[in-house]
Scaffold this active site. Sequence first.
Site, mmCIF file in Angstrom:
data_model
loop_
_atom_site.group_PDB
_atom_site.id
_atom_site.type_symbol
_atom_site.label_atom_id
_atom_site.label_comp_id
_atom_site.label_asym_id
_atom_site.label_seq_id
_atom_site.Cartn_x
_atom_site.Cartn_y
_atom_site.Cartn_z
ATOM 1 N N ASP A 677 -32.829 23.238 111.954
ATOM 2 C CA ASP A 677 -31.564 22.673 112.530
ATOM 3 C C ASP A 677 -31.457 23.520 113.925
ATOM 4 O O ASP A 677 -31.077 22.871 114.904
ATOM 5 C CB ASP A 677 -30.533 22.661 111.740
ATOM 6 C CG ASP A 677 -29.423 21.643 112.326
ATOM 7 O OD1 ASP A 677 -29.744 20.531 112.804
ATOM 8 O OD2 ASP A 677 -28.218 22.276 112.481
ATOM 9 N N LYS A 681 -31.103 22.804 118.073
ATOM 10 C CA LYS A 681 -30.212 23.113 118.802
ATOM 11 C C LYS A 681 -30.501 23.879 120.186
ATOM 12 O O LYS A 681 -30.226 23.521 121.274
ATOM 13 C CB LYS A 681 -28.956 23.464 118.081
ATOM 14 C CG LYS A 681 -28.414 22.815 117.289
ATOM 15 C CD LYS A 681 -27.336 22.946 116.244
ATOM 16 C CE LYS A 681 -26.694 22.044 115.483
ATOM 17 N NZ LYS A 681 -25.762 22.695 114.380
#
Length: 813
Positions: A677, A681
């Site tokens: 994740d 980003k």
Amino acid sequence: MQVLKFGGTSVGSTRAIEQVCSIVAQYKRKGDMAIVVSAMSGITDKLIQCGQLAGQCQEQYKSVLQEIETKHLDTIRSLFPITVQSSLLSEVKKQLNQLEALCDGIFQVGELSKRCQDKIMSFGELLSSWMVAEKLKQMGLNAAWKDSRDLIFTDAQHGHALVDFDVTDHQITAFFQHQSANFVVLPGFIASNADKDTTTLGRGGSDYTAAIIAAAMDASVLEIWTDVSGMMTADPRLVPQAIAIPRISYEEAMELSHFGAKVIYPPTIQPVMNRRIPIWIKNTFAPDDYGTLIQDNGEKPFPVTGISGIQKIALLTLEGSGMVGIPGFSKRLFDALLREKVNVILITQSSSEHSITVGILESDMLAAKAAVDSEFVQEIHDKRIEPLNVEKDLCIVAVVGDNMKNHHGMSGKLFGALGRNAINVRAIAQGSTEKNISAVINKGDVKKALNVIHEAFFESETKQVNVFVAGTGNVGGKLLEQLQLQQDYLQRELGLQVRVIALGNSRKMRFSESGIALENWKEELEAGHEMDQEVFAKHILDLNLRNSVFVDNTASDTVAGMYAIFLQHGISVVTCNKIACSSEYAAYKKLKDLARKFNASFLFETNVGAGLPVINTLNDLVRSGDKVQTIEAVLSGSLNFVFNHFVNGASFRQVVKAAQDEGYTEPDPRIDLSGKDVMRKILILARESGAVLEMGDIENHSFLPDECLNAKDVPAFYEQLDVHAGHFKQLLKSAADKGERLKFVARYHNGKASVGLQSVNPQHPFYQLEGKDNIVLFTTSRYSAQPLIVKGAGAGADVTASGIFADIIRTVR
């Protein structure tokens, strides 16, 4: 004298006729009156059908005749007392027998001429006007019936005859000078020629009949009574926000009626305009409403008076290098169309004389194509011009207003509004008087275009935003709650009416074009249909609403795959789903390019930092010319929560489970703990700073043992966390021994990016980061001595929803 005309819906039933007679009775002391009446609603269509069926030798015409007879006889029985019905029924039956005999003759011959068609259509007005006259007499009024064919004379062009005004005006004035009745009722639409044959003035011609009589008698006013309260700023069936126009000039009314406003028949205005006789459009069923007064121009609140449109339009384009500098091409084009009686609605020509484009009705398209290609057959053969190009499935939208010429930027406002909503304009025409700007668009965009234009010119105080929401879990539910709470504020303070048109989750989908009631959205969604992603997306496109925003609260790659088609249709996309922006660079760039090309917003602020202004801050730096050198960040609120709570006494498994229960992690915590994740980003931030990076270019220094990462499911993953508890304790001890704290850090520098667990000392900006907070340090050319810091809560449904909310507002501001 006053002239009143009542349309088909105004005499469409017994109750409607009684209402008409009540209105007429109220004029008892206001002087003599001519009352022009249309056929009962639906009857003219049935008469046309009857003639066509008979001409095709189909016996079904008899059943249509029976329907017409039943309608009129039933009206007589309910309209008049039983004591007078016998003679009235006999007269109606006599008229209908003539109609039947005419249709029988057509059936025998097997051919329907235009002359016979006019004769058949005349029965509708003859019967309705006669019934109204008899009802007025029965009420004790001094009323008489007069056949309009004795007064209005035309040429022999059946179907759309031209009036001989010299003869007609003389006949009308002579008749009324010797008329003793106070109320003279006449059938509209019909006339006669020199051979005493019945002719008609075109569909809608009852308005024209009334105008002809009003002009001949120099009436004080012509009142057109219909089923709407005057002319509207747009068709209320397509634009619910349309408002009545209290005053309008003759010229504006002519323009609007020419471009499709159905309230008044276009030729009506000319005869009374020449005499400066006011036209008052009134509502039979709401007679106290003011309606619309058509007369010489007066003050108006808006530069634009109204918006109208014509559907089923075709564009004809004649082009070729052989046209340049050669006179006569335009004349030959229009002569060819004239020979086929093709009406030209719109004309535009390129300044180089290389092409001429005209708009016509789609029904004339084939005849026009054949006529023009035949006219220019030699030039086409010599390749000096191309064969006539024909485009169909189009419509014209027209913006009309006398005051437009006194206001700058009218064209820009019109085409800007259309462009922002991805409505492609195929052709443009503007008169030199600047009273009309017309645009040709695809027919599927007509409703959207009219609403967009109406909003731009008449609804400056409120802008409607139509939202389609995919995903109604933690984040989606909070977003809907926030939208409900802020509805009044948005309308009052920002002039935004935000309507949620669709909701969808993995099980259900629900659409409501008027907006879903957010106070009980869960019940509304449960009452919806089973989710089908393709149907969901198609319905959004088919609705084709203005200022549309698709909101993705899911983590679905299928939903992310829909973004391109939405952007191509001018639908803005707001998402917290990171899949699209962290996929292959080419796919990410394509979405950004589509958003620019189709004037739609593609906003994903919540991809990084939830509701924190991370991406917006980065965009502002880059747009202002700053150069990003380094980005350092703690970008996972869930990981920060985990390591801030992973202290002596708590197992790593317990802390991770607590983070999941609080909603700080994905349903599968490995997505967060693996660093995937965070990789997404930092990849998005790197791309937004201008780097061309792929996910595979990012180094991931994972702290999870392989057995944890590769567990078959989430329960097995938690079991492995217990198995490897010692590994996590050792990580914690190593940092604590140095007086440092564990943080999962993302870094981008000199075109390279990495993520991994680090221990940071008390002097580092990351050391004091608590709870689920995120922090981003931007070191740039301008912020080189001290980085620009964005810090705050970076996880949680509330803050993520608020970030999505802000992006929705951003799409329309």
